[in-house]
Design a protein around this motif. Structure first.
Motif, PDB file in Angstrom:
ATOM      1  N   LEU A  71       0.537  48.650  54.393  1.00  0.00           N
ATOM      2  CA  LEU A  71       1.322  47.657  54.804  1.00  0.00           C
ATOM      3  C   LEU A  71       1.284  47.111  55.942  1.00  0.00           C
ATOM      4  N   GLN A  72       1.127  48.329  57.496  1.00  0.00           N
ATOM      5  CA  GLN A  72       0.797  49.286  58.708  1.00  0.00           C
ATOM      6  C   GLN A  72       1.653  48.026  59.653  1.00  0.00           C
ATOM      7  N   SER A  73       3.349  48.233  59.952  1.00  0.00           N
ATOM      8  CA  SER A  73       4.108  47.000  59.747  1.00  0.00           C
ATOM      9  C   SER A  73       5.005  48.426  60.328  1.00  0.00           C
ATOM     10  N   ASP A  74       5.131  47.767  61.622  1.00  0.00           N
ATOM     11  CA  ASP A  74       6.481  48.720  62.123  1.00  0.00           C
ATOM     12  C   ASP A  74       8.108  48.952  61.287  1.00  0.00           C
ATOM     13  N   LEU A  75       7.930  47.207  60.874  1.00  0.00           N
ATOM     14  CA  LEU A  75       9.463  46.971  60.765  1.00  0.00           C
ATOM     15  C   LEU A  75       9.762  47.430  59.430  1.00  0.00           C
ATOM     16  N   ALA A  76       8.204  47.705  58.434  1.00  0.00           N
ATOM     17  CA  ALA A  76       8.536  48.369  56.976  1.00  0.00           C
ATOM     18  C   ALA A  76       8.813  49.833  57.225  1.00  0.00           C
ATOM     19  N   VAL A  77       7.789  50.237  58.260  1.00  0.00           N
ATOM     20  CA  VAL A  77       8.095  51.929  58.903  1.00  0.00           C
ATOM     21  C   VAL A  77       9.406  52.143  58.356  1.00  0.00           C
ATOM     22  N   ALA A  78      10.214  51.089  59.488  1.00  0.00           N
ATOM     23  CA  ALA A  78      11.254  51.441  59.866  1.00  0.00           C
ATOM     24  C   ALA A  78      12.788  51.343  58.559  1.00  0.00           C
ATOM     25  N   THR A  79      12.358  50.432  57.866  1.00  0.00           N
ATOM     26  CA  THR A  79      12.975  49.837  56.351  1.00  0.00           C
ATOM     27  C   THR A  79      12.565  51.482  55.798  1.00  0.00           C
ATOM     28  N   ALA A  80      11.313  51.368  55.696  1.00  0.00           N
ATOM     29  CA  ALA A  80      10.997  53.267  54.755  1.00  0.00           C
ATOM     30  C   ALA A  80      11.488  54.345  55.370  1.00  0.00           C
ATOM     31  N   ASP A  81      11.941  54.633  56.824  1.00  0.00           N
ATOM     32  CA  ASP A  81      12.750  55.715  56.910  1.00  0.00           C
ATOM     33  C   ASP A  81      14.659  55.289  57.030  1.00  0.00           C
ATOM     34  N   LEU A  82      14.661  53.862  56.947  1.00  0.00           N
ATOM     35  CA  LEU A  82      15.983  53.820  56.058  1.00  0.00           C
ATOM     36  C   LEU A  82      16.393  54.254  54.983  1.00  0.00           C
ATOM     37  N   LEU A  83      15.399  53.692  54.187  1.00  0.00           N
ATOM     38  CA  LEU A  83      15.404  54.156  52.535  1.00  0.00           C
ATOM     39  C   LEU A  83      15.568  55.471  52.473  1.00  0.00           C
ATOM     40  N   ASP A  84      14.405  56.645  52.929  1.00  0.00           N
ATOM     41  CA  ASP A  84      14.414  58.185  52.749  1.00  0.00           C
ATOM     42  C   ASP A  84      15.824  58.466  53.374  1.00  0.00           C
ATOM     43  N   ALA A  85      15.770  58.306  54.762  1.00  0.00           N
ATOM     44  CA  ALA A  85      17.571  58.208  55.012  1.00  0.00           C
ATOM     45  C   ALA A  85      18.805  58.017  54.101  1.00  0.00           C
ATOM     46  N   ASP A 105      21.348  65.867  57.106  1.00  0.00           N
ATOM     47  CA  ASP A 105      20.591  66.954  58.075  1.00  0.00           C
ATOM     48  C   ASP A 105      19.401  65.795  58.252  1.00  0.00           C
ATOM     49  N   LEU A 106      18.681  66.157  56.959  1.00  0.00           N
ATOM     50  CA  LEU A 106      17.425  65.029  57.203  1.00  0.00           C
ATOM     51  C   LEU A 106      17.407  63.456  57.067  1.00  0.00           C
TER      52      LEU A 106
END
Length: 137
Positions: A27-41, A51-52
């Motif tokens: 999607l090349q979206s900073d908001l989408a990448v941040a949301t993906a990081d949060l889901l991964d967290a 720790d991850l």
């Protein structure tokens, strides 16, 4: 072939699991990448790897603040606070969880009160049409 505007997701591991970061990078979206990081967290914390999750939640929090998404930033604060609590840092966890809660309250984003109001609206009235607190005289 898919229609224009439709995202076609392919399976990553043959089992139907698509990593959130793969979709976000497409999607090349900073908001989408941040949301993906949060889901991964969240996934890392649930898998017993706070720790991850800590590293990913910090990345998501920074990105949410940078793009101006305060509601999502408060979600990231909660996840980060949970990771810190799992890692044994109760003082900082409490500080972050309180910050997320006060941010939600200040902006009127109280998740639980909104859900409570919705559930109360759907509660049927007892026979006679009066509410539970009012009794006919």
């Amino acid at each position: 072939m898919s229609e224009p505007g439709v995202i076609l997701l392919v399976t990553w591991d043959g089992g139907g699991n698509v990593p959130p970061m793969l979709v976000a990078s497409r999607l090349q979206s900073d908001l989408a990448v941040a949301t993906a990081d949060l889901l991964d967290a969240l996934i890392a914390r649930a898998a017993g790897r706070p720790d991850l999750g800590d590293r990913l939640a910090r990345s998501a929090l920074t990105a949410f603040i940078a793009v101006g998404a305060p509601c999502d930033a408060s979600d990231a604060l909660e996840v980060l606070g949970g990771c810190l609590l799992d890692l044994g840092n109760a003082n900082d966890a409490l500080r972050l969880l309180a910050s997320a809660s006060s941010t939600r309250t200040a902006h009127g984003w109280s998740v639980w009160s909104r859900a409570f109001r919705r559930s109360r609206r759907k509660t049927p009235r007892p026979p006679g049409g009066c509410s539970r607190n009012e009794r006919p005289s």
